[in-house]
Design a protein around this motif. Structure first.
Motif, PDB file in Angstrom:
ATOM      1  N   THR A  95     -14.210  -5.613  24.715  1.00 20.61           N
ATOM      2  CA  THR A  95     -15.252  -4.638  24.416  1.00 20.61           C
ATOM      3  C   THR A  95     -14.795  -3.244  24.846  1.00 20.61           C
ATOM      4  O   THR A  95     -14.042  -3.103  25.813  1.00 20.61           O
ATOM      5  CB  THR A  95     -16.577  -4.978  25.128  1.00 20.61           C
ATOM      6  N   SER A  96     -15.270  -2.252  24.134  1.00 21.43           N
ATOM      7  CA  SER A  96     -14.927  -0.871  24.474  1.00 21.43           C
ATOM      8  C   SER A  96     -15.716  -0.425  25.696  1.00 21.43           C
ATOM      9  O   SER A  96     -16.920  -0.654  25.793  1.00 21.43           O
ATOM     10  CB  SER A  96     -15.245   0.062  23.306  1.00 21.43           C
ATOM     11  N   GLN A  97     -15.021   0.189  26.619  1.00 26.53           N
ATOM     12  CA  GLN A  97     -15.611   0.736  27.832  1.00 26.53           C
ATOM     13  C   GLN A  97     -15.253   2.217  27.878  1.00 26.53           C
ATOM     14  O   GLN A  97     -14.349   2.664  27.173  1.00 26.53           O
ATOM     15  CB  GLN A  97     -15.044   0.014  29.068  1.00 26.53           C
ATOM     16  N   VAL A 104     -14.319  -9.614  28.206  1.00 27.24           N
ATOM     17  CA  VAL A 104     -15.610 -10.138  28.644  1.00 27.24           C
ATOM     18  C   VAL A 104     -15.735 -11.568  28.117  1.00 27.24           C
ATOM     19  O   VAL A 104     -15.433 -11.830  26.959  1.00 27.24           O
ATOM     20  CB  VAL A 104     -16.777  -9.275  28.106  1.00 27.24           C
ATOM     21  N   ARG A 105     -16.187 -12.477  28.956  1.00 23.67           N
ATOM     22  CA  ARG A 105     -16.397 -13.867  28.537  1.00 23.67           C
ATOM     23  C   ARG A 105     -17.792 -14.000  27.946  1.00 23.67           C
ATOM     24  O   ARG A 105     -18.783 -13.669  28.588  1.00 23.67           O
ATOM     25  CB  ARG A 105     -16.233 -14.808  29.729  1.00 23.67           C
TER      26      ARG A 105
END
Length: 175
Positions: A95-97, A104-105
């Motif tokens: 995921t973009s942060q 991410v699980r």
């Protein structure tokens, strides 16, 4: 090979009966399975007895790679965790942060072995069991958010969502 380290389950029936194709139980043998997820190829590549074998993703049910069993659904791999009233899976997604990407699980489920794999959310579970009011009440009382659905109950030795489903009286697994 009953004790095989890796191989492919061509069908759901093969999975239920632990029948692997391209199986090996030699831990030294390099029987690698590559899913080709990032390059989006429609097949996975097996190295079996020194040769590369291409197996189309839409023609298999799952594959086993040492300790992991991975079910394929819509060309996507899902790691199998538990068979119960719902079958529980996970997959790691990026995921973009604000400072790049993070792994991410995410947890998923199906209502039976050949069923559609859905994101594990309270909403989806309620839709999957629309007439089980007691299960809906348990879900609302037990879980504050969707992330809590992936809790494992060490006492019951199963995921809490499966324990609740059994307690709500719908512990029937379709085939």
């Amino acid at each position: 090979m009953v004790n095989a380290q890796s191989g492919v389950y061509l069908t759901y029936d093969d999975f239920e009966n632990n029948r692997l194709t391209y199986a090996t139980n030699d831990p030294v043998e390099d029987n690698k399975i590559r899913f080709n997820e990032f390059i989006a190829k429609p097949y996975l590549i097996l190295k079996h007895k020194g040769e590369k074998v291409h197996v189309f993703k839409d023609e298999i049910y799952a594959y086993k790679n040492k300790k992991d069993i991975v079910r394929t659904w819509n060309f996507t791999p899902y790691y199998f965790l538990e068979k119960g009233p719902v079958w529980i899976y996970y997959r790691d997604v990026y995921t973009s942060q604000p400072k790049g990407t993070q792994r991410v699980r995410k947890f998923f489920y199906s209502t039976y072995g050949k069923g559609e794999i859905l994101l594990l959310t309270v909403h989806n579970l309620k839709r999957s069991f629309p007439n089980n009011d007691l299960f809906h009440i348990y879900l609302d009382a037990q879980f504050r958010n969707d992330a809590d659905l992936a809790q494992y109950d060490r006492y019951a030795n199963k995921y809490k969502v499966n324990d609740l489903l059994e307690k709500a009286g719908s512990g029937i697994t379709k085939k």
